[in-house]
Each structure stands twice: as C-alpha cells, then as structure tokens.
Design a protein around this motif. Structure first.
Motif, PDB file in Angstrom:
ATOM      1  N   ASP A 228       0.868  -1.201   0.000  1.00 27.01           N
ATOM      2  CA  ASP A 228       0.000   0.000   0.000  1.00 27.01           C
ATOM      3  C   ASP A 228       0.897   1.241   0.000  1.00 27.01           C
ATOM      4  N   HIS A 230       1.508   4.162  -1.123  1.00 29.96           N
ATOM      5  CA  HIS A 230       1.053   5.432  -1.717  1.00 29.96           C
ATOM      6  C   HIS A 230       1.627   6.595  -0.913  1.00 29.96           C
ATOM      7  N   SER A 233       1.369   6.763   2.847  1.00 30.09           N
ATOM      8  CA  SER A 233       2.151   5.815   3.651  1.00 30.09           C
ATOM      9  C   SER A 233       3.600   6.255   3.796  1.00 30.09           C
ATOM     10  N   ASP A 245       2.880   1.930   7.760  1.00 31.83           N
ATOM     11  CA  ASP A 245       1.614   1.264   7.400  1.00 31.83           C
ATOM     12  C   ASP A 245       1.700   0.037   6.485  1.00 31.83           C
ATOM     13  N   GLU A 247       0.417  -2.765   6.472  1.00 26.70           N
ATOM     14  CA  GLU A 247      -0.566  -3.784   6.867  1.00 26.70           C
ATOM     15  C   GLU A 247      -1.065  -4.599   5.663  1.00 26.70           C
TER      16      GLU A 247
HETATM   17 MG    MG Z   1      -2.660   2.695   5.151  1.00 25.78          MG
END
Ligand code: MG
Ligand code: SR1
Length: 401
Positions: A228, A230, A233, A245, A247
């Motif tokens: 993720d 982006h 993050s 982040d 996750e």
């Molecule tokens: Mg996130």
C-alpha cells in the motif's frame, strides 16, 4: 481478539506507559487520536514538551465504514512483522517498533511527528531533496532481500506462509483491478468525467491488460511487498523519509510497490495541472516530480542490480542476461501498476487529496481526465519503454500536445 478496544484515554496511556519504554515513571501523559487513514485507529501519547509514542490499533472492521466491513485483525501482526523485517535492511527509513500486543491488536511505535505526510507535502509543492533516492533504496533493499534472488528457497516459502494476507489483498484485488473497470456501486466519479469512465468500462484492450496485472498480483509471490505504498504511507522532511503502514504486506509482484510510488508521483503531476498557484511555479514543480520519478526508478534499479550481482546465491538465477531481462520486466510491471493506481484513485472508492484539493469541479475534471489517460497509456504501453527517461519523454510530449 475482537474485544480489544481501549475503554478510554486512561487505558491508552497506561498501555503506552507499560509497553514503550520511552517515559519516566510518574510522567504526566496526554493522548490524542490522530488517525486520518481509512482502516485503523492511531493514538499519539505524549508528555507535554517531552517524549511521545504512537499506538496503532486494528479493530475487526474498516474504520471509515464500521462493522459493516469486517476485516481480519491479523493485519496488525503482519504490519508489526513487516516493519521489523524492513528495519533489518533500512533501519533509518521505518519507525521503530517498541512493542506488538496481539491481545490488544496494537503496535507501540516511534512517533514520526517530525516528518510530514508526503501527500500533503506534494500538494503544497514541497521539494524534498532526498525523497526519491531514499524511496528507491527502501524498495531495492526490502524487495531484494525478501525475494528468491537472495533467500534460501525453504526460508522464502516459510516467509510466504507467514505473510498470507487474504482480507487486505482482497481489498486491493477489488479496488484496483475490478471496480474502476465497471459501473460498480463503490466507485466515486465526478459527474463531469462520467463519459471518460464509461469509455474505460468498454475498453477491451485495457481490460485485458488489467486482467494480466491482476493475475500477477494474485499469484506472483516475488517478494514481501509493502502492498500500500502510496503517498499517504510515506512521511518525509528535508533530511529524511519514513515509510509506514505495511498492513497490506504479502508476497506479491515487486513492481506493485515500485509502481504504486510512481503512480502517486504522477497523480500529483496530474493534480498540479489545476491546483491553485502561479503557472510557472506549477510547471516547474511538475518537472521536479518527473525528475523524482526518474531518480526513484534509477536508484531502485541500480541498487537492485548491484544486489543481484553481489548476493544472488542461486547459480541458475545468477546470469547477466537474466538480470537484464528481469529489470526490463520490472519496469514494465511497475508502469502497469502505476497506471492502475492512477485510475483507481480517480474514479474508484478511495480518492486522494492531489485531485480532491482542486475545488472547481470543471478544473478537477481536467486533472482527473489527465490522470485517467496517463494511467491508460502506462498500462497499455508499459512494455514499449526501455528506460524511465523514455517514459518521461512520452509523458512530456503527450501531455503538451
Ligand atoms: Mg494505510
Ligand atoms: C477501504 S480501504 C481503501 C484504501 O485505503 C488503503 O490505504 C488502501 O490504499 C485501500 O485501497
């Protein structure tokens, strides 16, 4: 695992006091909820004028939707383990994990409050001198060292098993590769670009290429990807960068992380065509963004190549011709995934400030149209480029035509 929500501020403070190792006994502590992401709760516990820590807690549902969108809490274990693994290779580029607590579904970690959310920084046209090379290093070092190019084959498969992350992967499978290519109820489309979206829904060559990219996302367990990556993050300032982040981490295609970052720089490039400000300043910033894409890719690919030359243990993969072929495949993959990020952030569920900050709907529609067309071009033409410079030339030439 589900009954883990903190009952109130006192419990959050007590948890931070016991598990961070950052506060003197008897220190007066305060707490604030600072989460602005889509999925989790984030608390900052601090001693006024003194130390501070972050507590991230994963409840069994998506924060912005509530209990109507359940989500496995195993995501917080995956995030803690991914952060610690990333720290093995890039300790200066991730927050330190002080404690992971499975019963509370919570991580206690370093406060990175000295850094600014990259998405906000890009919207404000900040020039961050080390951003692109540090992100290139992050991707090269984390992705190489979790791939078959480096790991023993048994160890790699044990790691793949530890990072099976079906709930979070399903979000990406749907939001990136399905919703934007049909009239899905989760989509969020500016009515002024509805015809552009409809054109994508009937664009069979595009849908074929998106299917190819989705299939690789589903089954190409190349390396432990952040999943993720982006602009939201990433936190950064003039000196440094922190990636947070993970996750969504799982073993997936290397180009997914690389492409997510390229896609986010290009989303800002599209937004800067209409964001308020002096025209010359906006154009100069757009050129800075393209240079950042080049520096990011060149740092990533140069380091990745260096790691392959120095550390690929499997002799059947340790071939100059294979290294060259792999880098060409990674560039094509990265461009394709960048394209899917551009499209899903424009007409899918989860929009971004780079476009949303354009108040006038007509102007926003122009920037959104550019994002969609850039995304489509990158997906369809991804195999035609032999260097990142060729990609950027194509963008410059095509956008100014
Ligand atoms: Mg996130
Ligand atoms: C419901 S989750 C929407 C998006 O937020 C996350 O950060 C991921 O990017 C996901 O696609």
């Amino acid at each position: 695992m589900t009954d883990c929500k903190f009952a109130g501020d006192a419990e959050v403070i007590d948890f931070a006091r016991r598990h961070s190792g950052q506060f003197e006994a008897g220190a007066t502590l305060n707490v604030e909820e600072i989460g602005d992401g889509n999925i989790n709760f984030v608390f900052r516990v601090f001693e006024p004028g003194g130390a501070s820590v972050i507590i991230k807690q994963a409840l069994p549902y998506v924060r912005i939707i509530g209990e109507g969108w359940p989500l496995s809490q195993d995501r917080i274990r995956i995030e803690a383990e991914a952060l610690m693994l990333e720290a093995d290779y890039c300790p200066d580029l991730v927050p330190k994990v002080y404690h992971f607590d499975a019963d509370r579904s919570a991580i206690v970690m370093e406060d990175i409050g000295a850094y600014e959310n990259l998405r906000h920084a890009l919207v404000a046209r900040a020039r961050l001198p080390h951003l692109a090379d540090q992100l290139g290093r992050f991707c090269a070092d984390t992705l190489f060292h979790t791939s078959d190019l480096y790991l023993d084959a048994h160890r790699k498969k044990e790691m793949v098993a530890r990072f099976i992350n079906p709930d979070l992967c399903k979000i990406t499978e749907d939001l990136f590769f399905w919703d934007p290519y049909c009239d899905h109820e989760r989509n969020n489309i500016n009515p002024l670009i509805h015809s552009e979206a409809e054109a994508l829904w009937s664009d069979e060559p595009l849908k074929l290429e998106v299917a190819r990219l989705k299939h690789r996302f589903l089954c190409a367990a190349e390396a432990l990807v952040h999943g993720d990556l982006h602009s939201g993050s990433v936190f950064a300032n003039a000196e440094g960068t922190r990636v947070i982040d993970p996750e969504f981490a799982y073993f997936g295609p290397i180009g997914f992380d690389v492409g997510s970052l390229i896609g986010n720089l290009l989303l800002n490039y599209a937004g800067q065509s209409q964001l308020p400000g002096d025209d010359a300043e906006r154009q100069a910033y757009r050129e800075w963004l393209l240079q950042a894409v080049a520096t990011f890719w060149n740092t990533f690919s140069g380091r990745f190549l260096g790691h392959m030359e120095a550390h690929t243990a499997d002799p059947s993969l340790d071939l100059p011709a294979y290294r060259e072929a792999l880098l060409a495949d990674l560039l094509a993959d990265s461009l394709g995934y960048a394209g899917t990020e551009l499209i899903r952030r424009t007409i899918g569920l989860a929009h971004v400030l780079d476009l949303e900050a354009i108040e006038d709907a007509q102007q926003r529609a122009q920037a959104e149209t550019l994002a969609l067309r850039l995304g489509r071009t990158l997906i369809l033409e991804r195999r035609a480029f032999d260097s990142i410079e060729a990609v950027l030339e194509r963008i410059r030439e095509w956008v100014t035509r």
